[in-house]
Design an enzyme around this catalytic site. Structure first.
Site, PDB file in Angstrom:
ATOM      1  N   TYR A 198       0.795  -1.399  -0.012  1.00 20.90           N
ATOM      2  CA  TYR A 198       0.029  -0.027  -0.044  1.00 20.90           C
ATOM      3  C   TYR A 198       0.910   1.397  -0.181  1.00 20.90           C
ATOM      4  CZ  TYR A 198      -3.337   3.569   1.608  1.00 20.90           C
ATOM      5  OH  TYR A 198      -3.970   4.754   1.651  1.00 20.90           O
ATOM      6  N   LYS A 202       1.153   4.385  -2.856  1.00 20.86           N
ATOM      7  CA  LYS A 202       0.952   5.944  -2.556  1.00 20.86           C
ATOM      8  C   LYS A 202       1.942   6.568  -2.904  1.00 20.86           C
ATOM      9  CE  LYS A 202      -2.758   5.413  -1.728  1.00 20.86           C
ATOM     10  NZ  LYS A 202      -4.072   6.432  -2.011  1.00 20.86           N
TER      11      LYS A 202
END
Length: 325
Positions: A198, A202
């Site tokens: 994750y 980003k």
């Protein structure tokens, strides 16, 4: 220390303003940050508010709640499934056909998984957070550029990012030329570096925003494109987190979704000075060296080229929407 200081001592200001005449779209707006950001725009009088959601039923419930608390009478629920590239294209086509203008677009929808899932040939976080978000941005550019020219204004496209990008070493950037996206979706590599999956999605979003601004500077491009860190919040995005340690940490440290949503509202309402910028606590913030050093710049150019290639494979010619006339 910077993260904890931000969480405990920097409270984003309560949004104020008048958005009369403006059309605002918020994705992922049936719950959490997106819903609360939409509520703020409704409260401040946006002329038209579009809740772009995967589940129309849940979106309708969110709309009813927003209308009940704000009295806003021009809120609409539109279908948008970020896991379906066809849905992304259909949504943008509908916006072009049915909306007179798009002034603010908050690309808030995203995913984080506790384990590997594959969507459209990529790990789901890469497919949704990176490829689908860029495809959506590219497809929205014609309408937002038209808005700029027709109404003599400067629309803003904001991506909900995360300071989590700092928690990756980006080991996948050692992949051969043209193979970063493939490596980011390789099951074995993902499993090895899963705690960074994750955060790296980003990071890639941030690199893309900076790359777009570098290639299309504000002096030549009529739409602001920025990325915002809302801080650690009690967001639905973390619903799959199964660690009791993280749950307890979040209980102590996290902001409410309403407080976090203030940063989204600020970013969407910001001006030309935020084009290509990373915002945190309603301020422009310089990203870490992972982004700004020479290796970060190289990664930025490589990943941008690969993502452009990916969206061109889905929709040939779509990247031309970023080109100035």
């Amino acid at each position: 220390m910077g993260f904890l200081y931000s969480q405990f001592f920097r409270t984003p200001p309560y949004p104020k303003g008048n958005f009369s005449g403006k059309t605002v779209i918020v994705t992922g707006s049936n719950v959490g940050l997106g819903k609360e950001a939409a509520r703020h725009y409704a409260r401040m009088g946006a002329s038209k508010l579009i809740l772009a959601v995967r589940s129309v039923d849940k979106g309708q419930a969110a709309k009813e709640d927003i209308v009940r608390t704000t009295g806003h009478q021009n809120t609409h629920v539109w279908k948008l499934d970020m896991g379906d590239y066809g849905s992304v294209k259909s949504f943008a086509k509908r916006a072009d056909a049915e909306l007179d203008r798009v002034d603010i677009f908050i690309a808030n929808a995203g995913v984080v998984r506790a384990e590997y899932h594959e969507v459209n040939g990529h790990e789901e976080g890469i497919a949704v957070n990176v490829i689908a978000t860029t495809l959506l941005m590219a497809n929205m550019m014609p309408k937002m550029r038209e808005t700029a020219a027709r109404f003599h204004t400067r629309p803003t496209f904001t991506i909900t990012g995360s300071a989590a990008y700092e928690h990756t070493t980006f080991p996948q950037r050692s992949a051969p030329d043209g193979a970063i996206l493939t490596t980011l979706s390789d099951r074995e590599t993902c499993t090895k570096y899963w705690s960074q999956q994750y955060p790296v999605s980003k990071l890639v979003q941030l690199l893309l925003v900076r790359a777009i601004a570098d290639h299309h500077p504000a002096s030549e491009f009529p739409v602001n494109i920025n990325i915002v860190n809302p801080g650690l919040c009690w967001s639905e995005l973390a619903r799959e987190a199964k660690s009791w340690g993280f749950w307890l940490f979040r209980l102590i440290v996290a902001r409410s979704t309403e407080v976090g949503s203030r940063t989204l509202v600020h970013a969407g309402a910001s001006g030309v000075e935020t084009h290509g910028k990373y915002l945190s606590d309603c301020m422009i913030e310089e990203p870490s060296a992972l982004v700004t050093d020479a290796a970060g710049k190289e990664s930025q150019e490589r990943i941008a080229a690969e993502v452009v290639k990916a969206i061109e494979a889905i929709q040939p010619g779509v990247s031309k929407n970023f080109q100035t006339a």
